[in-house]
Motif scaffolding. Structure first.
Motif, short mmCIF file in Angstrom:
data_model
loop_
_atom_site.label_atom_id
_atom_site.label_comp_id
_atom_site.label_asym_id
_atom_site.label_seq_id
_atom_site.Cartn_x
_atom_site.Cartn_y
_atom_site.Cartn_z
N VAL A 4 0.85 -1.20 0.00
CA VAL A 4 0.00 0.00 0.00
C VAL A 4 0.88 1.24 0.00
CG1 VAL A 4 -1.82 1.26 1.22
CG2 VAL A 4 -1.76 -1.26 1.29
N GLY A 5 0.65 2.13 -0.95
CA GLY A 5 1.37 3.39 -1.01
C GLY A 5 0.47 4.55 -0.61
N ILE A 6 0.94 5.39 0.30
CA ILE A 6 0.20 6.58 0.73
C ILE A 6 0.93 7.79 0.17
CG2 ILE A 6 -0.69 7.89 2.68
CD1 ILE A 6 -0.52 5.35 4.36
N VAL A 7 0.22 8.59 -0.62
CA VAL A 7 0.82 9.74 -1.30
C VAL A 7 0.70 10.98 -0.42
CG1 VAL A 7 0.83 11.15 -3.38
CG2 VAL A 7 0.16 8.74 -3.51
N LEU A 8 1.82 11.62 -0.13
CA LEU A 8 1.81 12.83 0.69
C LEU A 8 2.48 13.99 -0.05
CD1 LEU A 8 2.81 11.62 4.28
CD2 LEU A 8 0.53 11.84 3.28
N PHE A 9 1.81 15.13 -0.02
CA PHE A 9 2.42 16.38 -0.48
C PHE A 9 1.67 17.51 0.21
CE2 PHE A 9 -0.91 15.32 -3.47
CZ PHE A 9 -1.57 16.51 -3.68
N ASP A 10 2.35 18.62 0.42
CA ASP A 10 1.78 19.72 1.19
C ASP A 10 0.49 20.24 0.58
OD1 ASP A 10 3.56 20.01 3.33
OD2 ASP A 10 4.97 21.18 2.13
N PRO A 11 -0.48 20.62 1.46
CA PRO A 11 -0.59 20.24 2.87
C PRO A 11 -1.64 19.13 2.99
CG PRO A 11 -1.93 22.18 2.46
CD PRO A 11 -1.39 21.72 1.11
N VAL A 12 -1.37 18.09 3.71
CA VAL A 12 -2.25 16.93 3.85
C VAL A 12 -2.94 16.97 5.21
CG1 VAL A 12 -2.25 14.40 4.11
CG2 VAL A 12 -0.98 15.48 2.25
N ARG A 13 -4.16 16.51 5.26
CA ARG A 13 -4.89 16.44 6.54
C ARG A 13 -4.34 15.28 7.37
NH1 ARG A 13 -9.63 18.85 7.57
NH2 ARG A 13 -10.39 16.99 8.66
N VAL A 14 -4.00 15.56 8.60
CA VAL A 14 -3.38 14.56 9.46
C VAL A 14 -4.31 13.38 9.71
CG1 VAL A 14 -4.07 15.72 11.60
CG2 VAL A 14 -2.09 14.20 11.59
N ARG A 39 4.08 2.00 2.20
CA ARG A 39 5.10 2.94 1.77
C ARG A 39 4.51 4.35 1.79
NH1 ARG A 39 7.51 -0.03 -3.69
NH2 ARG A 39 8.27 -1.94 -2.64
N VAL A 40 5.12 5.21 2.56
CA VAL A 40 4.71 6.62 2.59
C VAL A 40 5.56 7.34 1.56
CG1 VAL A 40 4.44 8.67 4.00
CG2 VAL A 40 4.11 6.40 5.02
N CYS A 41 4.94 7.84 0.50
CA CYS A 41 5.66 8.35 -0.66
C CYS A 41 5.36 9.83 -0.88
CB CYS A 41 5.29 7.57 -1.91
SG CYS A 41 5.52 5.77 -1.78
N GLY A 42 6.38 10.59 -1.21
CA GLY A 42 6.20 12.00 -1.51
C GLY A 42 7.27 12.51 -2.43
N PRO A 43 7.02 13.62 -3.12
CA PRO A 43 8.01 14.18 -4.05
C PRO A 43 9.34 14.47 -3.36
CG PRO A 43 5.88 15.26 -4.32
CD PRO A 43 5.78 14.41 -3.08
N GLY A 44 10.40 13.80 -3.80
CA GLY A 44 11.73 14.03 -3.25
C GLY A 44 11.87 13.67 -1.79
N ARG A 45 10.91 12.94 -1.22
CA ARG A 45 10.92 12.57 0.20
C ARG A 45 11.02 13.81 1.10
NH1 ARG A 45 15.06 7.75 1.32
NH2 ARG A 45 14.07 8.01 3.37
N ALA A 46 10.48 14.93 0.61
CA ALA A 46 10.51 16.17 1.38
C ALA A 46 9.49 16.10 2.51
CB ALA A 46 10.21 17.36 0.48
N GLY A 47 9.79 16.72 3.65
CA GLY A 47 8.86 16.76 4.76
C GLY A 47 7.53 17.39 4.36
N VAL A 72 -3.20 5.28 -1.98
CA VAL A 72 -4.17 6.07 -1.21
C VAL A 72 -3.75 7.53 -1.22
CG1 VAL A 72 -5.28 6.38 1.03
CG2 VAL A 72 -4.61 4.08 0.28
N VAL A 73 -4.71 8.41 -1.52
CA VAL A 73 -4.47 9.85 -1.55
C VAL A 73 -5.29 10.50 -0.44
CG1 VAL A 73 -4.57 11.96 -2.92
CG2 VAL A 73 -4.13 9.76 -4.05
N PRO A 74 -4.67 10.86 0.68
CA PRO A 74 -5.42 11.50 1.77
C PRO A 74 -5.93 12.87 1.37
CG PRO A 74 -3.30 10.63 2.54
CD PRO A 74 -3.26 10.62 1.04
N GLY A 75 -6.87 13.39 2.16
CA GLY A 75 -7.46 14.69 1.86
C GLY A 75 -6.50 15.84 2.13
N ASN A 76 -6.83 16.99 1.56
CA ASN A 76 -6.05 18.20 1.76
C ASN A 76 -6.38 18.83 3.10
OD1 ASN A 76 -5.67 21.36 1.27
ND2 ASN A 76 -4.31 20.24 -0.10
N GLU A 77 -5.43 19.51 3.68
CA GLU A 77 -5.63 20.12 4.99
C GLU A 77 -6.71 21.19 4.98
OE1 GLU A 77 -5.50 21.48 8.84
OE2 GLU A 77 -4.80 19.58 7.96
#
Length: 328
Positions: A4-14, A39-47, A72-77
């Protein structure tokens, strides 16, 4: 569905990120749940800012999604999701690529805007938080937005309504791939119901039935009693009398609490109970029909096939080969 891959990029709802990780990222193999690699995945592994001062550093860049079974694409903050041009193109591209190779893709809450921006919802049914559905439809008229569902799937693409509905969708995806026992065990350890009535509305008919929410409420007690004895030939007259209401008042309160009529709810619960027995038990079709209140295999087959599009015997044959989560 094991990777399972979780896609993260600013800003994501916790909350949405936490829901996905809680369902798939906690090892429950000692309780009969199959193992998952998250797998928690994001562009360039940036915070990535998750809101409330929380920052998450992905353990993979976007290439980590290349062989994930589920993305999985979580919601935006923010309650109002960003405009299309504000989504990173590399994120949209990797989602398109995942879909093209056959991965299942799911968005939680306003994550639907990301899938729509990637073109993955064109011509499909989709949903989001009820406060966002009008905006989703306005920005993406090619999407068939349904504001009345907790979650909906169209092909390999799934979308869910706000926050808690993300739990419903995640558990449903586990259930589809690994059966009711695995979904129920995960829900039990999360101290949540495997299935919630009500919400934005009920669309998916085949999660595991929920236990009554409040034993002090007359209708909750009544629903609990019915679930304990689905083989009884319940009538609306009998149910209303047990609830201490007139039939008209009972029906009105029941619809308000569940989003459906008493008889429709009862039929749904009977089908759900039959699903579970077909998945994890060895009872004959005739015995399941009697136990669940259908009376005969023919009546069971009619209701089961109409709701799920597959006959009970075929359903049992398919789910018996699902995986190792059938222990309890």
């Amino acid at each position: 569905m094991r990777r399972v891959g979780i896609v993260l990029f600013d800003p994501v709802r916790v909350f949405e990120y936490a829901v996905a990780f809680e369902v798939w990222g906690v090892d429950r193999t000692d309780r009969g749940v199959p193992p998952f690699e998250v797998r928690v995945c994001g562009p360039g592994r940036a915070g990535v800012r998750l809101g409330a001062g929380v920052v998450c550093v992905p353990d993979h860049d976007l290439d980590g999604l290349a062989d994930c079974d589920l993305v999985v694409v979580p919601g935006n903050e923010h309650r109002t999701a960003p405009r299309r041009e504000e989504f990173p193109e590399d994120v949209l591209a990797v989602l398109r690529a995942a879909h093209a190779r056959g991965a299942t893709i799911a968005s939680l809450c306003s994550g639907a805007f990301v899938l729509a921006a990637a073109g993955l919802l064109d011509g499909r049914r989709a949903t989001a938080h009820w406060m966002d559905t009008e905006e989703l439809a306005r920005r993406h008229p090619e999407v068939a937005v349904d504001a009345n569902v907790l979650f909906v799937g169209d092909g390999s693409i799934w979308t869910s309504a706000g926050s808690a509905a993300g739990i419903d969708l995640c558990l449903h995806l586990v259930r589809l791939d690994h059966g009711a026992a695995a979904a129920a065990e995960i829900a039990r350890t999360m101290v949540t119901a495997p299935f919630r009535s009500g919400g934005q509305a009920q669309f998916i008919d085949n999660p595991v039935p929920a236990a009554p929410a409040d034993p002090g409420d007359a209708l909750d007690r009544l629903r609990g009693r019915v679930l304990d004895d689905l083989g009884h030939p319940w009538t609306v007259t009998e149910l209303a009398a047990l609830a201490g209401m007139s039939e008209r008042s009972f029906a009105r309160h029941f619809v308000r609490g569940t989003g459906t009529s008493p008889l429709q709810w009862l039929c749904t619960q009977r089908v759900l109970a039959a699903q579970r027995l077909l998945e994890i038990g060895d009872l004959s079709i005739a015995a399941i029909a009697r136990h669940c209140g259908f009376g005969s295999p023919l009546t069971l087959r009619q209701h089961f096939t109409r709701r799920l599009g597959v006959a009970p015997r075929d359903y049992r044959a398919g789910f018996r080969g699902v995986g190792p989560a059938r222990h309890g």
